[in-house]
Design a protein around this motif. Sequence first.
Motif, PDB file in Angstrom:
ATOM      1  N   GLY A 147      -3.907 -81.337  68.641  1.00 25.99           N
ATOM      2  CA  GLY A 147      -3.537 -80.811  69.951  1.00 25.99           C
ATOM      3  C   GLY A 147      -2.954 -81.878  70.861  1.00 25.99           C
ATOM      4  O   GLY A 147      -2.205 -81.576  71.788  1.00 25.99           O
ATOM      5  N   ASP A 148      -3.260 -83.145  70.579  1.00 26.23           N
ATOM      6  CA  ASP A 148      -2.729 -84.251  71.376  1.00 26.23           C
ATOM      7  C   ASP A 148      -1.358 -84.715  70.883  1.00 26.23           C
ATOM      8  O   ASP A 148      -0.786 -85.664  71.404  1.00 26.23           O
ATOM      9  N   GLY A 149      -0.818 -84.042  69.842  1.00 24.64           N
ATOM     10  CA  GLY A 149       0.501 -84.382  69.309  1.00 24.64           C
ATOM     11  C   GLY A 149       0.496 -85.452  68.242  1.00 24.64           C
ATOM     12  O   GLY A 149       1.529 -85.756  67.652  1.00 24.64           O
ATOM     13  N   VAL A 150      -0.657 -86.030  67.949  1.00 32.97           N
ATOM     14  CA  VAL A 150      -0.761 -87.086  66.940  1.00 32.97           C
ATOM     15  C   VAL A 150      -0.844 -86.452  65.549  1.00 32.97           C
ATOM     16  O   VAL A 150      -1.618 -85.508  65.329  1.00 32.97           O
ATOM     17  N   GLU A 151      -0.043 -86.980  64.628  1.00 28.11           N
ATOM     18  CA  GLU A 151      -0.065 -86.465  63.258  1.00 28.11           C
ATOM     19  C   GLU A 151      -1.358 -86.907  62.577  1.00 28.11           C
ATOM     20  O   GLU A 151      -1.646 -88.086  62.476  1.00 28.11           O
ATOM     21  N   ARG A 152      -2.119 -85.922  62.104  1.00 28.74           N
ATOM     22  CA  ARG A 152      -3.398 -86.192  61.444  1.00 28.74           C
ATOM     23  C   ARG A 152      -3.268 -86.211  59.928  1.00 28.74           C
ATOM     24  O   ARG A 152      -4.104 -86.776  59.239  1.00 28.74           O
ATOM     25  N   LEU A 153      -2.220 -85.560  59.408  1.00 23.50           N
ATOM     26  CA  LEU A 153      -2.042 -85.471  57.964  1.00 23.50           C
ATOM     27  C   LEU A 153      -0.575 -85.267  57.649  1.00 23.50           C
ATOM     28  O   LEU A 153       0.109 -84.506  58.327  1.00 23.50           O
ATOM     29  N   ALA A 154      -0.103 -85.950  56.635  1.00 20.23           N
ATOM     30  CA  ALA A 154       1.230 -85.721  56.062  1.00 20.23           C
ATOM     31  C   ALA A 154       1.064 -85.959  54.572  1.00 20.23           C
ATOM     32  O   ALA A 154       0.961 -87.091  54.121  1.00 20.23           O
ATOM     33  N   GLN A 155       0.983 -84.870  53.813  1.00 19.54           N
ATOM     34  CA  GLN A 155       0.696 -84.985  52.383  1.00 19.54           C
ATOM     35  C   GLN A 155       1.555 -84.029  51.573  1.00 19.54           C
ATOM     36  O   GLN A 155       1.692 -82.861  51.930  1.00 19.54           O
ATOM     37  N   ARG A 156       2.116 -84.552  50.480  1.00 21.15           N
ATOM     38  CA  ARG A 156       2.854 -83.693  49.548  1.00 21.15           C
ATOM     39  C   ARG A 156       1.857 -82.923  48.694  1.00 21.15           C
ATOM     40  O   ARG A 156       0.865 -83.468  48.228  1.00 21.15           O
ATOM     41  N   VAL A 157       2.184 -81.648  48.495  1.00 16.86           N
ATOM     42  CA  VAL A 157       1.364 -80.756  47.687  1.00 16.86           C
ATOM     43  C   VAL A 157       2.302 -79.973  46.782  1.00 16.86           C
ATOM     44  O   VAL A 157       3.366 -79.532  47.214  1.00 16.86           O
ATOM     45  N   THR A 158       1.899 -79.798  45.540  1.00 15.76           N
ATOM     46  CA  THR A 158       2.721 -79.039  44.596  1.00 15.76           C
ATOM     47  C   THR A 158       2.220 -77.603  44.520  1.00 15.76           C
ATOM     48  O   THR A 158       1.043 -77.349  44.284  1.00 15.76           O
ATOM     49  N   VAL A 159       3.144 -76.680  44.746  1.00 17.34           N
ATOM     50  CA  VAL A 159       2.855 -75.247  44.708  1.00 17.34           C
ATOM     51  C   VAL A 159       3.237 -74.736  43.320  1.00 17.34           C
ATOM     52  O   VAL A 159       4.396 -74.860  42.918  1.00 17.34           O
ATOM     53  N   PRO A 160       2.280 -74.171  42.556  1.00 24.80           N
ATOM     54  CA  PRO A 160       2.640 -73.614  41.245  1.00 24.80           C
ATOM     55  C   PRO A 160       3.442 -72.331  41.401  1.00 24.80           C
ATOM     56  O   PRO A 160       3.068 -71.445  42.155  1.00 24.80           O
ATOM     57  N   LEU A 161       4.570 -72.250  40.694  1.00 21.80           N
ATOM     58  CA  LEU A 161       5.452 -71.082  40.780  1.00 21.80           C
ATOM     59  C   LEU A 161       5.758 -70.519  39.393  1.00 21.80           C
ATOM     60  O   LEU A 161       6.816 -69.916  39.196  1.00 21.80           O
ATOM     61  N   ASP A 162       4.864 -70.704  38.449  1.00 21.16           N
ATOM     62  CA  ASP A 162       5.116 -70.341  37.052  1.00 21.16           C
ATOM     63  C   ASP A 162       5.747 -68.979  36.863  1.00 21.16           C
ATOM     64  O   ASP A 162       6.675 -68.823  36.097  1.00 21.16           O
ATOM     65  N   ASP A 163       5.251 -67.976  37.555  1.00 19.97           N
ATOM     66  CA  ASP A 163       5.741 -66.612  37.321  1.00 19.97           C
ATOM     67  C   ASP A 163       6.529 -66.050  38.502  1.00 19.97           C
ATOM     68  O   ASP A 163       6.714 -64.842  38.601  1.00 19.97           O
ATOM     69  N   LEU A 164       7.014 -66.933  39.402  1.00 23.04           N
ATOM     70  CA  LEU A 164       7.823 -66.466  40.529  1.00 23.04           C
ATOM     71  C   LEU A 164       9.269 -66.332  40.080  1.00 23.04           C
ATOM     72  O   LEU A 164       9.921 -67.308  39.746  1.00 23.04           O
ATOM     73  N   ARG A 165       9.752 -65.104  40.040  1.00 19.03           N
ATOM     74  CA  ARG A 165      11.129 -64.858  39.596  1.00 19.03           C
ATOM     75  C   ARG A 165      12.096 -64.990  40.759  1.00 19.03           C
ATOM     76  O   ARG A 165      11.734 -64.746  41.906  1.00 19.03           O
ATOM     77  N   PRO A 166      13.339 -65.333  40.459  1.00 20.71           N
ATOM     78  CA  PRO A 166      14.360 -65.411  41.505  1.00 20.71           C
ATOM     79  C   PRO A 166      14.492 -64.083  42.236  1.00 20.71           C
ATOM     80  O   PRO A 166      14.416 -63.014  41.636  1.00 20.71           O
ATOM     81  N   GLY A 167      14.658 -64.168  43.559  1.00 18.18           N
ATOM     82  CA  GLY A 167      14.811 -62.976  44.379  1.00 18.18           C
ATOM     83  C   GLY A 167      13.505 -62.335  44.790  1.00 18.18           C
ATOM     84  O   GLY A 167      13.495 -61.341  45.506  1.00 18.18           O
ATOM     85  N   ILE A 168      12.398 -62.900  44.357  1.00 15.83           N
ATOM     86  CA  ILE A 168      11.078 -62.325  44.619  1.00 15.83           C
ATOM     87  C   ILE A 168      10.274 -63.302  45.476  1.00 15.83           C
ATOM     88  O   ILE A 168      10.365 -64.504  45.313  1.00 15.83           O
ATOM     89  N   GLY A 169       9.446 -62.784  46.356  1.00 17.33           N
ATOM     90  CA  GLY A 169       8.556 -63.604  47.166  1.00 17.33           C
ATOM     91  C   GLY A 169       7.113 -63.247  46.891  1.00 17.33           C
ATOM     92  O   GLY A 169       6.817 -62.198  46.308  1.00 17.33           O
TER      93      GLY A 169
END
Length: 149
Positions: free
Chosen positions: A84-106
């Motif tokens: 809330g004070d504007g200070v960044e508390r976390l900046a971390q890369r995370v990998t989202v698994p998309l194994d069965d996400l087909r193009p055009g689909i959300g």
Amino acid sequence: MRRHTQIALLVALIATVFLVACGPEETPEQRVERLRYNHEIYPVGTTTLHDEEGNPTLLVDLNVANQGTEPLNSLTVLVRVRGGDGVERLAQRVTVPLDDLRPGIGRQQDVRIQGFALEEDDEITVEIEPNLPAEVLRSLPEFADVSGE
């Protein structure tokens, strides 16, 4: 004369098609970058979970959609938490698994960051980082999927 003009135009057309088809090949880094940018992703909910010992885990629910025509098995995103004070508390890369996400689909997908607890006024953003250096792109899980390395 007219016949020579038609032949010259035909040869020029064939040469143009050949040159376009044989243009510079896309590098694996360029390909993974293009495929990453075909995705839309944004957070729709967040909470902190605690295990039996009281250790926190940040849970971020995401909406993710592939707007392109080729699938990716995973997508690495940057999760940022600003207090809330504007200070960044976390900046971390995370990998989202998309194994069965087909193009055009959300779909909705969650990611977890162990050892982090939200505070009341925290603001979360999730982004696909633009213009990553080639060495960083090569370290992402999606690069191995795309390049076959």
